[in-house]
Design a protein around this motif. Structure first.
Motif, mmCIF file in Angstrom:
data_model
loop_
_atom_site.group_PDB
_atom_site.id
_atom_site.type_symbol
_atom_site.label_atom_id
_atom_site.label_comp_id
_atom_site.label_asym_id
_atom_site.label_seq_id
_atom_site.Cartn_x
_atom_site.Cartn_y
_atom_site.Cartn_z
ATOM 1 N N LYS A 190 0.827 -1.206 0.000
ATOM 2 C CA LYS A 190 0.000 0.000 0.000
ATOM 3 C C LYS A 190 0.869 1.268 0.000
ATOM 4 C CE LYS A 190 -4.287 -1.698 2.043
ATOM 5 N NZ LYS A 190 -5.263 -1.541 3.147
ATOM 6 N N PHE A 191 1.986 1.199 0.719
ATOM 7 C CA PHE A 191 2.889 2.353 0.745
ATOM 8 C C PHE A 191 3.385 2.684 -0.667
ATOM 9 C CE2 PHE A 191 7.363 3.794 0.905
ATOM 10 C CZ PHE A 191 7.163 5.049 1.467
ATOM 11 N N ARG A 192 3.826 1.655 -1.406
ATOM 12 C CA ARG A 192 4.290 1.876 -2.776
ATOM 13 C C ARG A 192 3.163 2.390 -3.669
ATOM 14 N NH1 ARG A 192 6.992 -3.018 -1.668
ATOM 15 N NH2 ARG A 192 5.435 -4.212 -2.846
ATOM 16 N N GLU A 193 1.970 1.803 -3.486
ATOM 17 C CA GLU A 193 0.819 2.197 -4.313
ATOM 18 C C GLU A 193 0.423 3.650 -4.038
ATOM 19 O OE1 GLU A 193 -3.861 0.853 -4.942
ATOM 20 O OE2 GLU A 193 -2.521 -0.343 -3.679
ATOM 21 N N TYR A 194 0.316 4.005 -2.733
ATOM 22 C CA TYR A 194 -0.118 5.359 -2.382
ATOM 23 C C TYR A 194 0.953 6.394 -2.736
ATOM 24 C CZ TYR A 194 -3.948 3.180 0.231
ATOM 25 O OH TYR A 194 -5.052 2.466 0.575
ATOM 26 N N SER A 195 2.220 5.988 -2.604
ATOM 27 C CA SER A 195 3.310 6.901 -2.977
ATOM 28 C C SER A 195 3.252 7.213 -4.467
ATOM 29 C CB SER A 195 4.667 6.285 -2.632
ATOM 30 O OG SER A 195 4.791 6.092 -1.238
ATOM 31 N N SER A 196 2.918 6.183 -5.263
ATOM 32 C CA SER A 196 2.831 6.415 -6.712
ATOM 33 C C SER A 196 1.694 7.373 -7.038
ATOM 34 C CB SER A 196 2.635 5.088 -7.443
ATOM 35 O OG SER A 196 1.364 4.523 -7.176
ATOM 36 N N TYR A 197 0.595 7.335 -6.245
ATOM 37 C CA TYR A 197 -0.506 8.270 -6.470
ATOM 38 C C TYR A 197 -0.026 9.706 -6.235
ATOM 39 C CZ TYR A 197 -3.609 4.182 -6.181
ATOM 40 O OH TYR A 197 -4.221 2.992 -6.386
ATOM 41 N N LEU A 198 0.735 9.900 -5.139
ATOM 42 C CA LEU A 198 1.199 11.251 -4.788
ATOM 43 C C LEU A 198 2.182 11.782 -5.816
ATOM 44 C CD1 LEU A 198 1.724 10.778 -0.930
ATOM 45 C CD2 LEU A 198 -0.186 11.915 -2.089
ATOM 46 N N ALA B 283 2.591 27.345 -7.865
ATOM 47 C CA ALA B 283 3.458 27.283 -6.684
ATOM 48 C C ALA B 283 3.283 25.984 -5.897
ATOM 49 C CB ALA B 283 3.173 28.494 -5.782
ATOM 50 N N GLU B 284 2.391 25.092 -6.305
ATOM 51 C CA GLU B 284 2.147 23.836 -5.569
ATOM 52 C C GLU B 284 3.402 22.958 -5.630
ATOM 53 O OE1 GLU B 284 -2.594 23.651 -6.787
ATOM 54 O OE2 GLU B 284 -1.177 22.210 -7.627
ATOM 55 N N LYS B 285 3.733 22.388 -4.467
ATOM 56 C CA LYS B 285 4.944 21.575 -4.397
ATOM 57 C C LYS B 285 4.795 20.513 -3.297
ATOM 58 C CE LYS B 285 9.947 22.007 -3.771
ATOM 59 N NZ LYS B 285 11.077 22.956 -3.469
ATOM 60 N N LEU B 286 5.193 19.256 -3.620
ATOM 61 C CA LEU B 286 5.182 18.179 -2.629
ATOM 62 C C LEU B 286 6.443 18.316 -1.771
ATOM 63 C CD1 LEU B 286 4.094 15.541 -1.407
ATOM 64 C CD2 LEU B 286 5.311 14.300 -3.220
ATOM 65 N N GLU B 287 6.252 18.680 -0.510
ATOM 66 C CA GLU B 287 7.377 18.945 0.364
ATOM 67 C C GLU B 287 7.869 17.700 1.112
ATOM 68 O OE1 GLU B 287 9.026 21.642 0.618
ATOM 69 O OE2 GLU B 287 7.746 23.108 -0.382
ATOM 70 N N LYS B 288 6.952 16.817 1.470
ATOM 71 C CA LYS B 288 7.381 15.723 2.349
ATOM 72 C C LYS B 288 6.440 14.521 2.205
ATOM 73 C CE LYS B 288 6.471 16.003 6.752
ATOM 74 N NZ LYS B 288 6.486 16.396 8.184
ATOM 75 N N ILE B 289 7.055 13.308 2.282
ATOM 76 C CA ILE B 289 6.300 12.053 2.400
ATOM 77 C C ILE B 289 6.872 11.305 3.597
ATOM 78 C CG2 ILE B 289 5.725 9.822 1.385
ATOM 79 C CD1 ILE B 289 5.903 11.054 -1.342
ATOM 80 N N ALA B 290 6.007 10.910 4.524
ATOM 81 C CA ALA B 290 6.476 10.223 5.742
ATOM 82 C C ALA B 290 5.627 8.980 6.013
ATOM 83 C CB ALA B 290 6.428 11.174 6.936
ATOM 84 N N LEU B 291 6.291 7.871 6.293
ATOM 85 C CA LEU B 291 5.602 6.615 6.617
ATOM 86 C C LEU B 291 5.511 6.473 8.130
ATOM 87 C CD1 LEU B 291 4.381 3.893 5.767
ATOM 88 C CD2 LEU B 291 6.707 2.935 5.867
ATOM 89 N N LYS B 292 4.320 6.333 8.640
ATOM 90 C CA LYS B 292 4.102 6.115 10.067
ATOM 91 C C LYS B 292 3.565 4.695 10.279
ATOM 92 C CE LYS B 292 3.424 10.967 11.229
ATOM 93 N NZ LYS B 292 2.545 11.967 11.891
ATOM 94 N N GLU B 293 3.118 4.388 11.509
ATOM 95 C CA GLU B 293 2.704 3.029 11.853
ATOM 96 C C GLU B 293 1.542 2.553 10.980
ATOM 97 O OE1 GLU B 293 2.735 -0.602 13.734
ATOM 98 O OE2 GLU B 293 4.202 1.015 13.889
ATOM 99 N N LYS B 294 0.523 3.403 10.850
ATOM 100 C CA LYS B 294 -0.666 2.985 10.117
ATOM 101 C C LYS B 294 -1.065 3.974 9.030
ATOM 102 C CE LYS B 294 -2.669 0.355 13.958
ATOM 103 N NZ LYS B 294 -3.848 0.155 14.828
ATOM 104 N N THR B 295 -0.259 4.998 8.813
ATOM 105 C CA THR B 295 -0.628 6.010 7.823
ATOM 106 C C THR B 295 0.585 6.427 6.991
ATOM 107 O OG1 THR B 295 -0.203 7.841 9.356
ATOM 108 C CG2 THR B 295 -2.454 6.926 9.312
ATOM 109 N N LEU B 296 0.269 7.039 5.835
ATOM 110 C CA LEU B 296 1.264 7.673 4.974
ATOM 111 C C LEU B 296 0.905 9.156 4.920
ATOM 112 C CD1 LEU B 296 3.624 7.534 2.975
ATOM 113 C CD2 LEU B 296 1.943 7.105 1.179
#
Length: 310
Positions: free
Chosen positions: A240-248, A256-269
């Motif tokens: 799911k992490f790989r799948e959701y990361s690909s969506y982002l 000016a929109e910019k993706l600043e950070k992606i962080a993996l936590k225990e149950k969320t991305l």
């Protein structure tokens, strides 16, 4: 010599209205009326009666009405006397006459015990018995001019006793033998299958031990299943992490929109987008909803905070 000085001898006829009164513990002998059995006098190329027993059903095959029959035979001089009778019919007649099977010492056919009577003997209001060609037969009283009364006191017992099977009307002996044979065969098959299963189980356990040792697994299946469940959970989360990361990463950001950070936590991305507007929020929400992703969003100071549930 009489039947037995201590025993009473009773004549059992289903057409008689006589009801016997037998005290508890009293033992009696029973002579069966010809109406309670079928009899034939035949010649067979056999020496002993026991040799004829297996032939009896076929010898009566074209004579008997439908029913569950028991058979008996004895030899007298050169002739065989063969009998067919229904245990249920005899037991019902005994019950109707007030005779309990527990009070019965022995049962005999009228054929074997009364074949030496002289003339005709009246056994009920309408019927008499007499001997014709060596067979004790039953006839209407009106056919016989003179009939004496039935006297059991001088009869001498023979060795030709009748064996009654109390439950023969429920299951025939032949059926019992067949059922028994089937049960024996089934028992052998089940036991054989059990032994084979034990052997296969032993082989599987041995293979499991070898496999566990080869791949350095836990010693028990329960421990390995627990470990498998743990790795399956990790695999599902990583997928799911790989799948959701690909969506982002595939989102088309504007201006000016910019993706600043992606962080993996225990149950969320979690992800943060700078330069976000309400239009940015709407566009990202529509994209994730189309992917059927569970998420929450919040905008603070033009920074979009996105949390996706893994």
């Amino acid at each position: 010599m009489k039947f037995n000085a201590k025993l009473t001898t009773l004549f059992l006829d289903p057409n008689s209205a006589h009801h016997y009164s037998i005290s508890d513990g009293e033992r009696v002998n029973i002579i069966l009326s010809p109406s309670l059995y079928w009899v034939k006098k035949i010649s067979l190329p056999l020496k002993y009666a026991r040799e004829a027993k297996k032939l009896l059903p076929s010898l009566f095959e074209d004579t008997l009405p439908e029913g569950n029959y028991s058979y008996s035979v004895y030899k007298q001089e050169e002739d065989f006397f063969i009998f067919a009778y229904e245990d249920r019919v005899i037991l019902d007649a005994m019950n109707k006459a007030g005779i309990s099977l527990s009070n019965v010492a022995s049962v005999y056919f009228a054929q074997s015990e009364m074949q030496d009577i002289r003339g005709a003997v009246k056994i009920n209001e309408a019927q008499s018995i007499y001997v014709k060609d060596g067979i004790v037969v039953l006839v209407p009283c009106c056919w016989i001019e003179e009939s004496g009364d039935l006297d059991m006191s001088e009869l001498t017992p023979s060795k030709h006793k009748v064996i009654l099977h109390q439950y023969a009307h429920i299951v025939e002996n032949s059926s019992l033998y067949k059922i028994g044979a089937v049960l024996v065969v089934l028992s052998i098959l089940v036991f054989g299958e059990y032994l084979i299963t034990l052997q296969k189980t032993s082989e599987v356990l041995e293979l499991n031990s070898e496999l566990f040792a080869k791949h350095k697994l836990k010693p028990t299946m329960l421990q390995n299943k627990s470990m498998l469940k743990k790795y399956e959970t990790i695999h599902e989360k990583q997928t799911k992490f790989r799948e959701y990361s690909s969506y982002l990463l595939s989102l088309r950001l504007q201006g000016a929109e910019k993706l600043e950070k992606i962080a993996l936590k225990e149950k969320t991305l979690d992800a943060e987008f700078s330069g976000a507007t309400e239009l940015t929020l709407s566009r990202i929400q529509n994209t994730l909803k189309s992917k059927k992703v569970k998420f929450t969003t919040e905008i603070k100071n033009k920074t979009l905070h996105l949390e996706m549930v893994l």
